[in-house]
Design an enzyme around this catalytic site. Structure first.
Site, PDB file in Angstrom:
ATOM      1  N   ASP A   1     -29.961  32.079  14.613  1.00  0.00           N
ATOM      2  CA  ASP A   1     -30.867  31.623  13.557  1.00  0.00           C
ATOM      3  C   ASP A   1     -30.698  32.524  12.338  1.00  0.00           C
ATOM      4  O   ASP A   1     -30.850  33.740  12.433  1.00  0.00           O
ATOM      5  CB  ASP A   1     -32.301  31.694  14.091  1.00  0.00           C
ATOM      6  CG  ASP A   1     -33.331  31.375  13.014  1.00  0.00           C
ATOM      7  OD1 ASP A   1     -32.956  30.692  12.029  1.00  0.00           O
ATOM      8  OD2 ASP A   1     -34.496  31.793  13.159  1.00  0.00           O
TER       9      ASP A   1
ATOM     10  N   ASN B   1     -32.430  32.064   9.298  1.00  0.00           N
ATOM     11  CA  ASN B   1     -33.542  32.111   8.338  1.00  0.00           C
ATOM     12  C   ASN B   1     -34.918  32.317   8.962  1.00  0.00           C
ATOM     13  O   ASN B   1     -35.939  32.065   8.325  1.00  0.00           O
ATOM     14  CB  ASN B   1     -33.542  30.838   7.475  1.00  0.00           C
ATOM     15  CG  ASN B   1     -33.733  29.596   8.328  1.00  0.00           C
ATOM     16  OD1 ASN B   1     -33.728  29.678   9.558  1.00  0.00           O
ATOM     17  ND2 ASN B   1     -33.898  28.448   7.692  1.00  0.00           N
TER      18      ASN B   1
ATOM     19  N   ASP C   1     -36.673  30.763  11.236  1.00  0.00           N
ATOM     20  CA  ASP C   1     -37.579  29.696  11.678  1.00  0.00           C
ATOM     21  C   ASP C   1     -37.512  29.474  13.189  1.00  0.00           C
ATOM     22  O   ASP C   1     -38.133  28.544  13.715  1.00  0.00           O
ATOM     23  CB  ASP C   1     -37.311  28.384  10.912  1.00  0.00           C
ATOM     24  CG  ASP C   1     -35.934  27.820  11.188  1.00  0.00           C
ATOM     25  OD1 ASP C   1     -35.156  28.469  11.934  1.00  0.00           O
ATOM     26  OD2 ASP C   1     -35.613  26.730  10.673  1.00  0.00           O
TER      27      ASP C   1
ATOM     28  N   ASP D   1     -28.815  27.706  13.500  1.00  0.00           N
ATOM     29  CA  ASP D   1     -28.379  26.868  12.380  1.00  0.00           C
ATOM     30  C   ASP D   1     -26.926  27.162  12.003  1.00  0.00           C
ATOM     31  O   ASP D   1     -26.298  28.060  12.558  1.00  0.00           O
ATOM     32  CB  ASP D   1     -29.321  27.072  11.181  1.00  0.00           C
ATOM     33  CG  ASP D   1     -29.577  28.543  10.911  1.00  0.00           C
ATOM     34  OD1 ASP D   1     -28.592  29.296  10.828  1.00  0.00           O
ATOM     35  OD2 ASP D   1     -30.771  28.939  10.824  1.00  0.00           O
TER      36      ASP D   1
ATOM     37  N   ASP E   1     -19.044  17.023  18.201  1.00  0.00           N
ATOM     38  CA  ASP E   1     -19.575  16.309  19.359  1.00  0.00           C
ATOM     39  C   ASP E   1     -20.148  14.996  18.825  1.00  0.00           C
ATOM     40  O   ASP E   1     -21.074  15.012  18.008  1.00  0.00           O
ATOM     41  CB  ASP E   1     -20.672  17.153  20.011  1.00  0.00           C
ATOM     42  CG  ASP E   1     -20.988  16.729  21.433  1.00  0.00           C
ATOM     43  OD1 ASP E   1     -20.853  15.531  21.749  1.00  0.00           O
ATOM     44  OD2 ASP E   1     -21.381  17.600  22.221  1.00  0.00           O
TER      45      ASP E   1
ATOM     46  N   ASP F   1     -19.341  12.000  23.529  1.00  0.00           N
ATOM     47  CA  ASP F   1     -20.467  12.050  24.446  1.00  0.00           C
ATOM     48  C   ASP F   1     -20.620  10.719  25.190  1.00  0.00           C
ATOM     49  O   ASP F   1     -20.485   9.657  24.589  1.00  0.00           O
ATOM     50  CB  ASP F   1     -21.740  12.315  23.620  1.00  0.00           C
ATOM     51  CG  ASP F   1     -22.985  12.426  24.465  1.00  0.00           C
ATOM     52  OD1 ASP F   1     -23.153  13.481  25.085  1.00  0.00           O
ATOM     53  OD2 ASP F   1     -23.773  11.471  24.496  1.00  0.00           O
TER      54      ASP F   1
ATOM     55  N   GLU G   1     -16.583  12.648  27.707  1.00  0.00           N
ATOM     56  CA  GLU G   1     -17.490  12.960  28.803  1.00  0.00           C
ATOM     57  C   GLU G   1     -17.530  11.757  29.742  1.00  0.00           C
ATOM     58  O   GLU G   1     -18.070  10.718  29.385  1.00  0.00           O
ATOM     59  CB  GLU G   1     -18.897  13.267  28.272  1.00  0.00           C
ATOM     60  CG  GLU G   1     -19.796  13.789  29.368  1.00  0.00           C
ATOM     61  CD  GLU G   1     -21.281  13.669  29.050  1.00  0.00           C
ATOM     62  OE1 GLU G   1     -22.055  14.427  29.626  1.00  0.00           O
ATOM     63  OE2 GLU G   1     -21.654  12.799  28.248  1.00  0.00           O
TER      64      GLU G   1
ATOM     65  N   HIS H   1     -24.018  22.831  28.292  1.00  0.00           N
ATOM     66  CA  HIS H   1     -25.431  22.748  27.920  1.00  0.00           C
ATOM     67  C   HIS H   1     -26.247  21.844  28.835  1.00  0.00           C
ATOM     68  O   HIS H   1     -27.469  21.751  28.681  1.00  0.00           O
ATOM     69  CB  HIS H   1     -25.527  22.234  26.483  1.00  0.00           C
ATOM     70  CG  HIS H   1     -24.994  20.835  26.363  1.00  0.00           C
ATOM     71  ND1 HIS H   1     -23.665  20.531  26.543  1.00  0.00           N
ATOM     72  CD2 HIS H   1     -25.603  19.658  26.117  1.00  0.00           C
ATOM     73  CE1 HIS H   1     -23.493  19.223  26.412  1.00  0.00           C
ATOM     74  NE2 HIS H   1     -24.655  18.666  26.145  1.00  0.00           N
ATOM     75  N   ASP H   2     -25.590  21.130  29.752  1.00  0.00           N
ATOM     76  CA  ASP H   2     -26.302  20.249  30.681  1.00  0.00           C
ATOM     77  C   ASP H   2     -26.383  20.826  32.091  1.00  0.00           C
ATOM     78  O   ASP H   2     -26.947  20.196  32.983  1.00  0.00           O
ATOM     79  CB  ASP H   2     -25.583  18.894  30.795  1.00  0.00           C
ATOM     80  CG  ASP H   2     -25.622  18.103  29.513  1.00  0.00           C
ATOM     81  OD1 ASP H   2     -26.589  18.259  28.737  1.00  0.00           O
ATOM     82  OD2 ASP H   2     -24.675  17.316  29.278  1.00  0.00           O
TER      83      ASP H   2
HETATM   84  C1  GLC Z   1     -24.532  13.790  27.404  1.00  0.00           C
HETATM   85  C2  GLC Z   1     -24.911  15.111  26.768  1.00  0.00           C
HETATM   86  C3  GLC Z   1     -26.360  15.379  27.043  1.00  0.00           C
HETATM   87  C4  GLC Z   1     -27.179  14.272  26.429  1.00  0.00           C
HETATM   88  C5  GLC Z   1     -26.691  12.894  26.890  1.00  0.00           C
HETATM   89  C6  GLC Z   1     -27.238  11.823  26.021  1.00  0.00           C
HETATM   90  O1  GLC Z   1     -24.635  13.799  28.759  1.00  0.00           O
HETATM   91  O2  GLC Z   1     -24.054  16.126  27.207  1.00  0.00           O
HETATM   92  O3  GLC Z   1     -26.776  16.628  26.577  1.00  0.00           O
HETATM   93  O4  GLC Z   1     -28.514  14.419  26.762  1.00  0.00           O
HETATM   94  O5  GLC Z   1     -25.283  12.769  26.833  1.00  0.00           O
HETATM   95  O6  GLC Z   1     -26.629  11.842  24.758  1.00  0.00           O
HETATM   96 CA    CA Z   2     -32.888  28.499  11.377  1.00  0.00          CA
END
Ligand code: GLC
Ligand code: CA
Length: 562
Positions: A21, A23, A25, A29, A98, A199, A256, A331-332
């Protein structure tokens, strides 16, 4: 071996909201990312994959896009984006975007139009149906709990959403939708981006007629992945996208695609298919699922022999015919060291062992932010600390059906996507140096011990080990292109394999657990004359080279020139 830059690259995945981050908040970013580019360059990263940064109301952290050609205001402006791209290129790195093509946000102007009336010109941009017997049009279950159908009063019809109700699925059967998406992809390419992660791309086509799925237990909704995953027409659409747009740019693409094995993956990535360069496979991510039908939340311990089977199959089938994308975390998913290593007593050696694994397989390695310092899962006491829509929906659903709180929280601690979404741990100051404000989600309480500053100071850190792995990959072609052969398929603790290219053989020995098994040199292999390229332990003096006693989570990589 068909060399390509994206085969020789190492990718680093950024989850922008939690990266840095700038700034105060509390939200990561683009300026924050820019401030850390030197860090990534220094690590040795070639390609940066940034999770969605488009305009979005943020119900699913940007995977719900309301304008494909604008930047989420919390993340910055288009000027910030242009600067970020320029600064990435200045450092000789590349940027992979992405892109979510399966659905948009419900706030996207197309959907706002679409829901207005049945004869709106944008009506068929999405998938609308009448209800059936007073309920939704079919029994399919959403990835994020409940039905895939949401009733909309304005026109007395339902729209389809495979994910949350704030993510209506686009109708790829509509030529205007396809044309608009192509134009948008081209717009980003003209800006100079170097690739895309597509995605949920396996789901853009749904079974004709949207029939009910088999429902042996007569539940209200049922997992119906076969109704909307990897159907034939996905390939027609991807080839079309390739021929019309992607073909004209020197880029890298990864899709994906859950729910397929390597033979099917060749339909996406096979040389000459004119579709994608790589796909993310999920077979190894389901090794700890209790049963095929139970989804991700019910877990059992994973098994090394199964892991070998899955990974070896991908390695072998794709060799010379396609290309792998290798990852243990994103991230999943939960944090890799917490899931496949030991984050309690052997965090450092086990994180290094797992890194060795991902970086010595054939395929492009993906590092998820924080993995290079061994960040771990988090276990917040209360559901109020969680932010992920999937987790919150799961909690709600289980509470309503009477499952005890403690049981739900146990599953969440293990599998919630927020495990990987706590802020990047940069230093030991308040909020781990991620923000000067209040972070949008709590920092993992172990940040005093696990953080970048500490890792850079310590020559034995996981971070420095990653750096060395990345350098080795740049030095030895056999690490990138060598043919994989599994050794000791039935050993329950050791995962070992060779990689061979021309006159070079790489021998990788990984002790996946905390015990001290003996690695017996298989016939035809001999450590005499082999050079130890990297290991997470000091070599033992005077050891018997035919019978190596491995230490907990020990990893060794040897090279032999024939
Ligand atoms: C993919 C992404 C996930 C998202 C989902 C819907 O699985 O990796 O984070 O929630 O698609 O877009
Ligand atoms: Ca920020």
């Amino acid at each position: 071996m068909n060399p390509k830059w994206w085969k020789e690259s190492v990718v680093y995945q950024i989850y922008p909201i939690s990266f840095m981050d700038s700034n105060g908040d509390g939200i990561g970013d683009l300026r924050g990312i820019i401030s850390k580019l030197d860090y990534l360059k220094d690590l040795g990263v070639d390609v940066i994959w940034v999770c969605p940064i488009y305009k979005s109301p943020n119900h699913d952290n940007g995977y719900d896009i309301s304008d494909y050609c604008d930047i989420m205001k919390e993340f910055g402006t288009m000027e910030d984006f242009d600067l970020m791209l320029k600064e990435i290129h200045l450092r000789g790195m590349k940027l992979m975007m992405d892109l979510v093509l399966n659905h948009t946000s419900h706030e996207h102007p197309w959907f706002q139009e679409s829901r207005k009336s049945k004869d709106n010109p944008k009506r068929d941009f999405y998938i609308w149906r009448k209800g059936k017997n007073g309920g939704p049009p079919n029994n399919w279950e959403s990835y994020f709990s409940g039905s895939v159908w949401e009733y909309d009063e304005a026109t007395d019809e339902y729209y389809l959403h495979l994910y949350s109700k704030y993510q209506p699925d686009l109708n790829w059967e509509h030529p205007e939708v396809v044309a608009k998406l192509h134009d948008m992809v081209e717009w980003w390419l003209k800006k100079g981006v170097d690739g895309f992660r597509f995605d949920a791309i396996a789901h853009i086509v749904k079974q004709q007629g949207l029939p009910d799925a088999d429902n042996p237990h007569q539940t209200t909704t049922v997992r119906a992945y076969e109704m909307f995953s990897n159907l034939d027409d996905v390939h027609t659409l991807l080839q079309n996208l390739y021929d019309k747009v992607l073909y004209f740019y020197d880029i890298m693409t990864v899709g994906e695609t859950s729910g397929l094995g390597p033979e099917q993956a060749l339909d996406y990535v096979g040389d000459g298919r004119r579709e994608l360069n790589m796909t993310f496979q999920f077979e190894h991510m389901f090794l700890d699922a209790a049963s095929a039908g139970s989804g991700k939340w019910d877990t059992v311990p994973w098994n090394l022999i199964e892991l070998k089977k899955v990974m070896s199959n991908w390695q072998t089938v794709l060799h010379n015919r396609g290309w792998n994308a290798n990852y243990l975390c994103n991230h999943d998913q939960p944090r890799s060291v917490s899931r496949f290593g030991d984050d309690v007593t052997c965090r450092v050696p086990s994180a290094k062992m797992l890194a060795t694994f991902i970086h010595t397989l054939e395929g492009t390695p993906y590092i998820y932010q924080g993995e290079e310092i061994g960040m771990t899962n988090v276990a917040f006491d209360s559901i109020d600390e969680y932010r992920d829509v999937e987790t919150l929906n799961y909690y709600e659903e289980k509470r309503t059906s009477g499952v005890p709180e403690a049981e739900i929280m146990r599953a969440i601690h293990k599998k919630s996507r927020d495990n990987a979404r706590t802020p990047m741990q940069w230093d030991a100051t308040e909020h781990a140096g991620f923000t000067e404000g209040t972070p949008w989600i709590k920092v993992n309480s172990n940040y005093m011990e696990i953080n970048v500053v500490q890792a850079m100071k310590d020559p034995d850190s996981i971070y420095h080990y990653y750096k060395r792995l990345i350098q080795l990959r740049k030095k030895f072609k056999v690490i990138v292109y060598g043919e994989y052969r599994l050794l000791l398929p039935l050993h329950e603790e050791i995962y070992a394999y060779t990689r061979t290219l021309d006159n070079e053989v790489l021998l990788v020995i990984l002790n996946f657990f905390g015990k001290e098994p003996i690695f017996e040199m298989p016939e035809g292999l001999d450590l005499q004359g082999m050079e130890l390229l990297i290991s997470n332990y000091e070599p033992r003096k005077g050891e018997d080279l035919a019978r190596l006693k491995l230490r907990p989570f020990e990893a060794r990589v040897y090279l032999k020139k024939l």
